[in-house]
Design an enzyme around this catalytic site. Structure first.
Site, mmCIF file in Angstrom:
data_model
loop_
_atom_site.group_PDB
_atom_site.id
_atom_site.type_symbol
_atom_site.label_atom_id
_atom_site.label_comp_id
_atom_site.label_asym_id
_atom_site.label_seq_id
_atom_site.Cartn_x
_atom_site.Cartn_y
_atom_site.Cartn_z
ATOM 1 N N LYS A 234 0.861 -1.182 0.000
ATOM 2 C CA LYS A 234 0.000 0.000 0.000
ATOM 3 C C LYS A 234 0.901 1.238 0.000
ATOM 4 C CE LYS A 234 -2.449 3.333 2.353
ATOM 5 N NZ LYS A 234 -1.805 4.326 1.491
ATOM 6 N N GLU B 162 9.352 16.159 15.596
ATOM 7 C CA GLU B 162 9.999 16.093 14.295
ATOM 8 C C GLU B 162 9.551 17.295 13.437
ATOM 9 O OE1 GLU B 162 8.719 12.530 12.354
ATOM 10 O OE2 GLU B 162 10.662 12.153 11.466
ATOM 11 N N GLU C 65 9.637 1.172 10.792
ATOM 12 C CA GLU C 65 10.628 2.247 10.595
ATOM 13 C C GLU C 65 9.870 3.543 10.811
ATOM 14 O OE1 GLU C 65 13.760 1.942 10.165
ATOM 15 O OE2 GLU C 65 13.973 -0.160 9.624
ATOM 16 N N CYS D 245 13.379 10.947 7.602
ATOM 17 C CA CYS D 245 13.338 10.516 9.006
ATOM 18 C C CYS D 245 14.702 10.637 9.660
ATOM 19 C CB CYS D 245 12.849 9.076 9.074
ATOM 20 S SG CYS D 245 13.834 8.005 8.023
HETATM 21 P P1 NAP Z 1 2.167 8.368 7.851
HETATM 22 O O1 NAP Z 1 1.132 9.403 7.913
HETATM 23 O O2 NAP Z 1 2.358 7.504 9.026
HETATM 24 O O3 NAP Z 1 1.844 7.512 6.548
HETATM 25 C C1 NAP Z 1 2.665 6.443 6.139
HETATM 26 C C2 NAP Z 1 1.833 5.423 5.403
HETATM 27 O O4 NAP Z 1 0.869 4.886 6.300
HETATM 28 C C3 NAP Z 1 1.055 5.982 4.224
HETATM 29 O O5 NAP Z 1 1.004 4.998 3.206
HETATM 30 C C4 NAP Z 1 -0.325 6.195 4.819
HETATM 31 O O6 NAP Z 1 -1.375 6.150 3.864
HETATM 32 C C5 NAP Z 1 -0.410 4.991 5.727
HETATM 33 N N1 NAP Z 1 -1.417 5.098 6.775
HETATM 34 C C6 NAP Z 1 -1.935 6.212 7.353
HETATM 35 N N2 NAP Z 1 -2.868 5.868 8.272
HETATM 36 C C7 NAP Z 1 -2.938 4.519 8.276
HETATM 37 C C8 NAP Z 1 -3.713 3.565 9.004
HETATM 38 N N3 NAP Z 1 -4.582 3.934 9.930
HETATM 39 N N4 NAP Z 1 -3.522 2.251 8.729
HETATM 40 C C9 NAP Z 1 -2.640 1.855 7.794
HETATM 41 N N5 NAP Z 1 -1.887 2.710 7.079
HETATM 42 C C10 NAP Z 1 -2.017 4.024 7.324
HETATM 43 O O7 NAP Z 1 3.615 8.978 7.580
HETATM 44 P P2 NAP Z 1 4.060 9.981 6.423
HETATM 45 O O8 NAP Z 1 3.597 11.336 6.810
HETATM 46 O O9 NAP Z 1 3.694 9.449 5.094
HETATM 47 O O10 NAP Z 1 5.639 9.856 6.511
HETATM 48 C C11 NAP Z 1 6.385 10.651 7.360
HETATM 49 C C12 NAP Z 1 6.809 9.880 8.591
HETATM 50 O O11 NAP Z 1 7.516 8.703 8.181
HETATM 51 C C13 NAP Z 1 7.778 10.653 9.433
HETATM 52 O O12 NAP Z 1 7.462 10.509 10.790
HETATM 53 C C14 NAP Z 1 9.121 9.996 9.134
HETATM 54 O O13 NAP Z 1 10.074 10.156 10.144
HETATM 55 C C15 NAP Z 1 8.720 8.585 8.920
HETATM 56 N N6 NAP Z 1 9.731 7.877 8.137
HETATM 57 C C16 NAP Z 1 10.507 6.942 8.765
HETATM 58 C C17 NAP Z 1 11.495 6.288 8.069
HETATM 59 C C18 NAP Z 1 12.350 5.263 8.750
HETATM 60 O O14 NAP Z 1 13.001 4.503 8.046
HETATM 61 N N7 NAP Z 1 12.382 5.195 10.069
HETATM 62 C C19 NAP Z 1 11.698 6.546 6.712
HETATM 63 C C20 NAP Z 1 10.884 7.494 6.096
HETATM 64 C C21 NAP Z 1 9.907 8.142 6.824
HETATM 65 P P3 NAP Z 1 -1.984 7.487 3.222
HETATM 66 O O15 NAP Z 1 -0.887 8.118 2.481
HETATM 67 O O16 NAP Z 1 -3.065 6.954 2.341
HETATM 68 O O17 NAP Z 1 -2.493 8.318 4.348
#
Ligand code: NAP
Length: 485
Positions: free
Chosen positions: A180, A386, A255, A289
């Protein structure tokens, strides 16, 4: 521009080898953050489409698990080659939907290919054990088997490489996948479906579903056929997925968010530190991140460091990622810009001084000026949260102990960086920092050969390194008795 990318720009789900729309016919619009214009749509799918994708992956697993490691490795090598043969088209697609510069997009595509190649090789080294038996007439074997169907949920900031780190080990191990992608950047994820088809992965081995995150996520968590969830995204959503997948006791790899500190000691090479700081802060417009969230600089060099960082930040070329020489593209959306503005307002209200940037860029939209804030203090919001944007707060410290203690004062523990010319200090600080990854005199450390991942609330599990395939394997103990010795 879209001519080159159009072959990969699939506006449909990939389920069991078919490109299909959502059952409801509903769609989600996808926009280019540099222009605010709609690029296209993708299906707004829910639980039913996800269930079909999971069932297709389970059926495909029954034959995929029986392929040899060599056969899987060869297909992954072909996938690597196909990615690199189409590097420019994939990079353009990424820039159009995500905003990062073409230079960074090409880098992300190459890095994704490198992860695939790494796991093509690692898949051939999934060794078990023959353990000395305590019984004369029995033998003990320990084998490794693919866990089964895995579900991968990925974020918008690195839609290619975050997927590569999951699909690479999963396919190499003999698992099948339901993916997804993030709704803001689905095309890069869907392009992987087209690539996998082209190089000959059997139908159902890789399935991709776009749409309602909650509905898709709930089905993934509740469905007992899914044996592992691998997620990259926010800590908030990661916690929800851990809780929900408890009902079917799945393996989880998480992650999650970071709050990277970047420490510079008086004995550091300042110019090298500035170079590392620019990469560790402004890559992907600060939306990674592992981006530095907090700079801690020792008092003796504080003023010089701030002055040099401000000068380098002012030189960054901001613009559309497609334009030649641009180093910083737009932020992903208006919410991201508002969040950055809140951090700056909070800091200035608490005594912070803006010494570079500080406001929306003259280009308008979601473009923002690279920003440096001097006199940062622990009561400011970015101490705990963050930023995910191009803002560099610089704190002052006096002693090594104080710096390590400030750096560790967060619930996150993903990446950290520090600069020193003193070997003893390098070891003391490296061992004192509670982080999963440490850059010593380096600001960019990610590579497929090394285990990427955090501690504390930054996550569970490792991606990359020889560790990266372990989470996709079950360990089986086999005791063979009655051997007649
Ligand atoms: P996010 O809001 O958590 O979304 C990530 C993914 O999860 C998207 O595909 C999103 O879908 C999906 N999602 C949202 N709500 C969900 C639910 N209830 N159930 C299942 N899936 C769900 O994060 P983001 O804003 O895209 O990314 C930024 C974050 O990612 C930051 O906190 C960053 O630090 C972290 N990150 C971590 C790493 C690492 O390796 N540690 C790497 C990159 C990023 P939709 O897009 O459809 O909402």
């Amino acid at each position: 521009m879209l001519q080159k990318t159009s072959h990969f720009m699939r506006q449909a789900n990939l389920i069991d080898g078919e490109w299909v729309q959502a059952d409801s016919g509903r769609t989600i619009d996808v926009t280019n953050p540099a222009t605010g214009l709609k690029i296209g749509t993708v299906p707004k799918s829910g639980a039913a489409e996800t269930r079909r994708a999971i069932e297709a992956a389970e059926t495909a697993f029954q034959s995929w698990r029986k392929t040899s490691a060599l056969e899987r490795s060869k297909l992954l090598r072909k996938l690597h080659d196909a990615i690199m043969d189409n590097q420019d088209a994939l990079a353009e697609l990424l820039t159009i939907e995500q905003g990062k510069s073409l230079f960074e997009s090409r880098g992300e595509v190459a890095s994704s290919a490198a992860y695939i190649l790494w796991f093509a090789e690692e898949g051939r080294r999934v060794y078990g054990d023959v353990v000395p038996s305590p019984w004369a007439d029995r033998r003990i074997l320990v084998t490794k088997e693919p866990v089964g169907v895995i579900a991968a949920i990925t974020p918008w900031n690195f839609p290619n490489s975050m997927l590569a780190r999951k699909l690479g080990p999963a396919l190499a191990a003999g698992c099948t996948a339901v993916v997804k992608p993030a709704s803001q950047t689905p095309y890069s994820g869907l392009a992987w479906g087209a690539l996998c088809e082209e190089v000959g992965f059997p139908k159902g081995v890789v399935n991709i579903v776009t749409g309602s995150a909650g509905e898709i996520g709930d089905e993934i968590c509740a469905n007992p056929l899914v044996r592992k969830i691998t997620f990259t995204g926010s800590t908030e959503i990661g916690k929800i997925l851990i809780q929900k997948s408890a009902s079917t006791v799945k393996k989880v790899s998480m992650e999650l968010g970071g709050n990277a500190p970047f420490l510079v000691f008086d004995d550091a090479d300042i110019d090298r530190a500035i170079e590392g700081a620019m990469t560790a802060k402004y890559r992907n417009s600060g939306q990674t991140c592992v981006c530095t969230n907090r700079f801690f600089v020792q008092a003796g060099i504080y003023d010089e460091f701030v002055e040099k960082l401000a000068a380098a930040s002012n030189k960054l070329k901001v613009g559309s990622g497609l334009d030649e020489g641009v180093q910083q593209g737009p932020l992903i959306d208006e919410n991201a810009v508002e969040k950055v503005e809140e951090f700056i307002a909070d800091a200035t209200a608490k005594g912070g001084k803006v010494v570079a940037g500080g406001k929306r860029h003259a280009l308008g939209g979601s473009f923002f000026e690279p920003t440096v804030i001097a006199d940062a203090s622990p009561k400011m919001k970015f101490m705990k949260e963050e930023i995910f944007g191009p803002v560099a707060p610089v704190f002052r410290f006096e002693t090594e102990e104080e710096a390590v203690s400030l750096a560790n004062d967060t619930e996150f523990g993903l990446a950290c960086y520090f600069y020193t010319g003193n070997l003893g200090r390098a070891f003391r600080v490296m061992e004192g920092l509670k982080y999963g990854m440490v850059g010593v005199n380096e600001g960019l450390i990610t590579t497929p050969e090394a285990p990427f991942g955090g501690v504390k609330e930054s996550g569970l599990g490792k991606e990359g390194g020889h560790q990266g395939i372990e989470d996709y394997l079950d360990t089986k103990y086999v005791c063979i008795g009655g051997l007649g010795f």
